[in-house]
Write a protein that holds these residues in place. Structure first.
Motif, mmCIF file in Angstrom:
data_model
loop_
_atom_site.group_PDB
_atom_site.id
_atom_site.type_symbol
_atom_site.label_atom_id
_atom_site.label_comp_id
_atom_site.label_asym_id
_atom_site.label_seq_id
_atom_site.Cartn_x
_atom_site.Cartn_y
_atom_site.Cartn_z
ATOM 1 N N CYS A 86 43.271 31.972 43.633
ATOM 2 C CA CYS A 86 43.838 33.296 43.384
ATOM 3 C C CYS A 86 45.360 33.309 43.424
ATOM 4 O O CYS A 86 45.980 34.296 43.030
ATOM 5 N N GLU A 87 45.961 32.231 43.907
ATOM 6 C CA GLU A 87 47.414 32.213 44.072
ATOM 7 C C GLU A 87 48.109 31.217 43.163
ATOM 8 O O GLU A 87 49.264 31.424 42.767
ATOM 9 N N GLU A 125 39.121 26.308 45.477
ATOM 10 C CA GLU A 125 38.691 27.679 45.716
ATOM 11 C C GLU A 125 39.698 28.429 46.574
ATOM 12 O O GLU A 125 39.970 29.613 46.345
ATOM 13 N N ASN A 140 40.447 32.615 36.850
ATOM 14 C CA ASN A 140 41.290 31.605 37.465
ATOM 15 C C ASN A 140 40.465 30.805 38.468
ATOM 16 O O ASN A 140 39.918 31.389 39.404
ATOM 17 N N TRP A 163 35.265 31.588 42.929
ATOM 18 C CA TRP A 163 36.440 31.565 42.078
ATOM 19 C C TRP A 163 36.505 32.827 41.250
ATOM 20 O O TRP A 163 35.494 33.315 40.750
ATOM 21 N N ASP A 164 37.711 33.328 41.092
ATOM 22 C CA ASP A 164 37.906 34.462 40.195
ATOM 23 C C ASP A 164 37.517 34.056 38.785
ATOM 24 O O ASP A 164 37.739 32.930 38.349
#
Length: 259
Positions: free
Chosen positions: A161-162, A157, A189, A185-186
């Motif tokens: 995003c990265e 988590e 992703n 989580w997005d």
């Protein structure tokens, strides 16, 4: 005697073939590179030539034939596999390697140089912490696993995003992930698919972690093999891609199948 038997029957033949598969050289130069007597090296050259594994070029330099290159590669792979199995004999004795597809069991030599990670009684969660650190440092994560672990989920988590993240999760693992109240989580992703990996394989941009079930089918999150060589990562990537291609998107799985 077959060609493989002839090579494996002599350490000098194996050494000569290995040396010449790296680069051609004259007979006298081999004497400096092969730990054997002059007569043993010369006999090996002649025997390997008679089996079409070597030839002597116009400049009197000996070189491998196409067949010789294939046999040399096979011999090297077998020796690497022997090294992996002997170095971590206890691990392979107590764990079920049939959790790996056959093509990957026969190429275990790719794990040569791997380190066996285990947690001592004084630090019962050392390996879990190590894996979480690997995840959080990675720019690319490919994970296939039949197990859920809160700490790994939390690490994923934090990097979702990265990092570039792809996951192949067993149905019960997906259910556990979806039930996390703090999951953030997005939507795009990580990219998740649902499959049936029998072992855990985690590949990042610089390492491979492998965890097999024990012989009784249980899993120990505190015992893994860790490797950071190019060959090991490539092996791990192929294993993950096999799981990825066989898996399906989560929305194609019936909710009842996740439990």
């Amino acid at each position: 005697m077959g060609v493989f038997d002839a090579v494996f029957a002599s350490s000098v033949r194996r050494a000569v073939l290995a040396e010449l598969s790296e680069r051609p050289r004259q007979r006298r130069d081999l004497l400096d590179d092969v730990d054997a007597s002059e007569s043993a090296v010369y006999n090996a050259l002649n025997e390997l030539r008679d089996r079409d594994l070597l030839r002597e070029g116009r400049t009197r330099r000996w070189e491998t034939t196409g067949l010789g290159d294939l046999v040399a590669e096979y011999v090297a792979a077998r020796e690497r596999t022997g090294d992996v199995l002997s170095t971590h004999a206890e691990y392979w004795t107590t764990h079920d390697a049939t959790a790996l597809p056959e093509a990957f069991r026969t190429t275990l030599g790719a794990l040569a140089g791997a380190e066996r990670l285990s947690s001592p009684d004084a630090e019962p969660f050392r390996v879990v912490g190590t894996v979480a650190d690997v995840i959080e440092r990675a720019d690319r994560i490919a994970l296939a696993t039949p197990l859920y672990h809160d700490r790994y989920a939390a690490a994923l988590e934090r990097v979702a995003c990265e990092a570039e993240v792809r996951l192949v999760l067993a149905p019960p693992v997906l259910a556990d992930v979806e039930e996390r109240e703090d999951a953030d989580w997005d939507a795009a992703n990580p990219v998740i698919r649902v499959g049936e990996p029998a072992a855990t394989v985690l590949v990042t941009d610089d390492s491979l972690l492998l965890s097999l079930p024990r012989e009784d089918g249980t899993h120990d999150p505190e015992e893994k093999l860790f490797a950071d060589t190019d060959r090991a990562r490539e092996w791990g990537d192929r294993l993950f891609e096999r799981h990825w291609q066989a898996a399906t998107p989560p929305d194609a799985v019936e909710p009842t199948a996740r439990h």
